[in-house]
Design a protein around this motif. Structure first.
Motif, PDB file in Angstrom:
ATOM      1  N   LYS A   5      -6.565   2.508   6.281  1.00  0.00           N
ATOM      2  CA  LYS A   5      -7.617   2.868   5.316  1.00  0.00           C
ATOM      3  C   LYS A   5      -7.848   1.719   4.341  1.00  0.00           C
ATOM      4  O   LYS A   5      -8.991   1.376   4.040  1.00  0.00           O
ATOM      5  N   VAL A   6      -6.770   1.108   3.847  1.00  0.00           N
ATOM      6  CA  VAL A   6      -6.892  -0.019   2.917  1.00  0.00           C
ATOM      7  C   VAL A   6      -7.623  -1.175   3.602  1.00  0.00           C
ATOM      8  O   VAL A   6      -8.530  -1.774   3.019  1.00  0.00           O
ATOM      9  N   LYS A  63     -15.062  -3.238   3.881  1.00  0.00           N
ATOM     10  CA  LYS A  63     -16.354  -2.696   3.416  1.00  0.00           C
ATOM     11  C   LYS A  63     -16.754  -3.330   2.086  1.00  0.00           C
ATOM     12  O   LYS A  63     -17.906  -3.709   1.884  1.00  0.00           O
ATOM     13  N   THR A  64     -15.794  -3.434   1.167  1.00  0.00           N
ATOM     14  CA  THR A  64     -16.074  -4.017  -0.147  1.00  0.00           C
ATOM     15  C   THR A  64     -16.486  -5.477  -0.007  1.00  0.00           C
ATOM     16  O   THR A  64     -17.413  -5.934  -0.679  1.00  0.00           O
ATOM     17  N   ASN A 119     -20.051  -5.423   1.188  1.00  0.00           N
ATOM     18  CA  ASN A 119     -20.966  -4.950   0.134  1.00  0.00           C
ATOM     19  C   ASN A 119     -21.149  -5.962  -0.985  1.00  0.00           C
ATOM     20  O   ASN A 119     -22.243  -6.092  -1.535  1.00  0.00           O
ATOM     21  N   VAL A 151      -9.806  -1.088   6.110  1.00  0.00           N
ATOM     22  CA  VAL A 151     -11.225  -0.736   6.260  1.00  0.00           C
ATOM     23  C   VAL A 151     -11.942  -0.802   4.911  1.00  0.00           C
ATOM     24  O   VAL A 151     -13.051  -1.355   4.812  1.00  0.00           O
ATOM     25  N   ASP A 152     -11.318  -0.261   3.846  1.00  0.00           N
ATOM     26  CA  ASP A 152     -11.953  -0.258   2.520  1.00  0.00           C
ATOM     27  C   ASP A 152     -12.165  -1.673   1.987  1.00  0.00           C
ATOM     28  O   ASP A 152     -13.215  -1.977   1.417  1.00  0.00           O
ATOM     29  N   ILE A 153     -11.172  -2.552   2.175  1.00  0.00           N
ATOM     30  CA  ILE A 153     -11.325  -3.945   1.718  1.00  0.00           C
ATOM     31  C   ILE A 153     -12.455  -4.611   2.499  1.00  0.00           C
ATOM     32  O   ILE A 153     -13.318  -5.279   1.911  1.00  0.00           O
ATOM     33  N   THR A 198      -8.573  -1.429  -4.829  1.00  0.00           N
ATOM     34  CA  THR A 198      -8.841  -0.709  -3.586  1.00  0.00           C
ATOM     35  C   THR A 198      -7.923   0.505  -3.556  1.00  0.00           C
ATOM     36  O   THR A 198      -6.716   0.378  -3.817  1.00  0.00           O
ATOM     37  N   ARG A 199      -8.499   1.661  -3.251  1.00  0.00           N
ATOM     38  CA  ARG A 199      -7.713   2.900  -3.210  1.00  0.00           C
ATOM     39  C   ARG A 199      -6.586   2.767  -2.178  1.00  0.00           C
ATOM     40  O   ARG A 199      -6.820   2.322  -1.062  1.00  0.00           O
ATOM     41  N   THR A 228       0.842  -1.199   0.000  1.00  0.00           N
ATOM     42  CA  THR A 228       0.000   0.000   0.000  1.00  0.00           C
ATOM     43  C   THR A 228       0.875   1.246   0.000  1.00  0.00           C
ATOM     44  O   THR A 228       2.085   1.163   0.213  1.00  0.00           O
ATOM     45  N   TYR A 240      -1.278   4.326   4.528  1.00  0.00           N
ATOM     46  CA  TYR A 240      -2.630   3.983   4.087  1.00  0.00           C
ATOM     47  C   TYR A 240      -3.086   2.613   4.583  1.00  0.00           C
ATOM     48  O   TYR A 240      -4.168   2.157   4.229  1.00  0.00           O
TER      49      TYR A 240
END
Length: 174
Positions: A18-19, A25-26, A29, A21-23, A83-84, A11, A15
């Motif tokens: 953040k990475v 969430k994805t 979802n 948490v984003d993974i 992932t951002r 990453t 980050y």
């Protein structure tokens, strides 16, 4: 069905959280809980000695890396790669290489071993803050990081006598 393995994801520096948490969430979802099982940031407890007080903090073992326990397929690869904050998987070219069982055991062992951060060094001027020598100022002659002790010399009856003190009994003189 293929077995889930641990993969290392690179990453941008800073980050990692953040990475993660984003993974997560994805995964929620897209309902991929059965394919991407866990996202982890390897941390290790570090014991620090500040002004005679032991403090514990967590430190990232591998800054800019996140571990993902997943079944590798086109969907999971796509989710992670897009992932951002993710720059890619660790492995040659675009082929992610899972961690071996030996690497995971070594990592778990390392993560479970608190590391002592030493804030004292030979030559530091210190003041004794507790015990029989309280108020004494001296120069550290040697440091034992494993035992968390420092040796100083005290003048006793005209002779220099070595005294070993715990890090918690001393503080640096500014």
């Amino acid at each position: 069905m293929e077995e889930a393995k641990w993969y290392v994801v690179h990453t941008f520096s800073g980050y990692e959280n953040k990475v993660k948490v984003d993974i997560e969430k994805t995964v929620e979802n897209r309902n991929l809980q059965d394919q991407i099982l866990e996202v982890a940031i390897p941390l290790q407890e570090v014991m620090e000695n500040k002004d005679g007080q032991k403090k514990s903090s967590m430190r990232k073992i591998f800054p800019a890396y996140v571990l993902v326990h997943m079944i590798m397929n086109d969907d999971t690869w796509y989710v992670i790669r897009n992932t951002r904050g993710v720059t890619g998987f660790v492995g040659p070219g675009s082929k992610p290489v899972p961690l071996t069982e030996e690497e995971m055991i070594a990592l778990a062992t390392f993560m479970g071993t608190p590391q002592e951060k030493v804030n004292f060094a030979e030559g530091d001027l210190i003041s004794v803050i507790t015990g029989a020598w309280q108020g004494t100022e001296a120069v550290i002659r040697s440091v034992d990081a494993e035992k968390q002790t420092a040796t100083i010399f005290i003048d006793m009856f005209g002779h220099e006598t070595p005294v070993e003190l715990n890090f918690t009994d001393i503080k640096k003189v500014q």
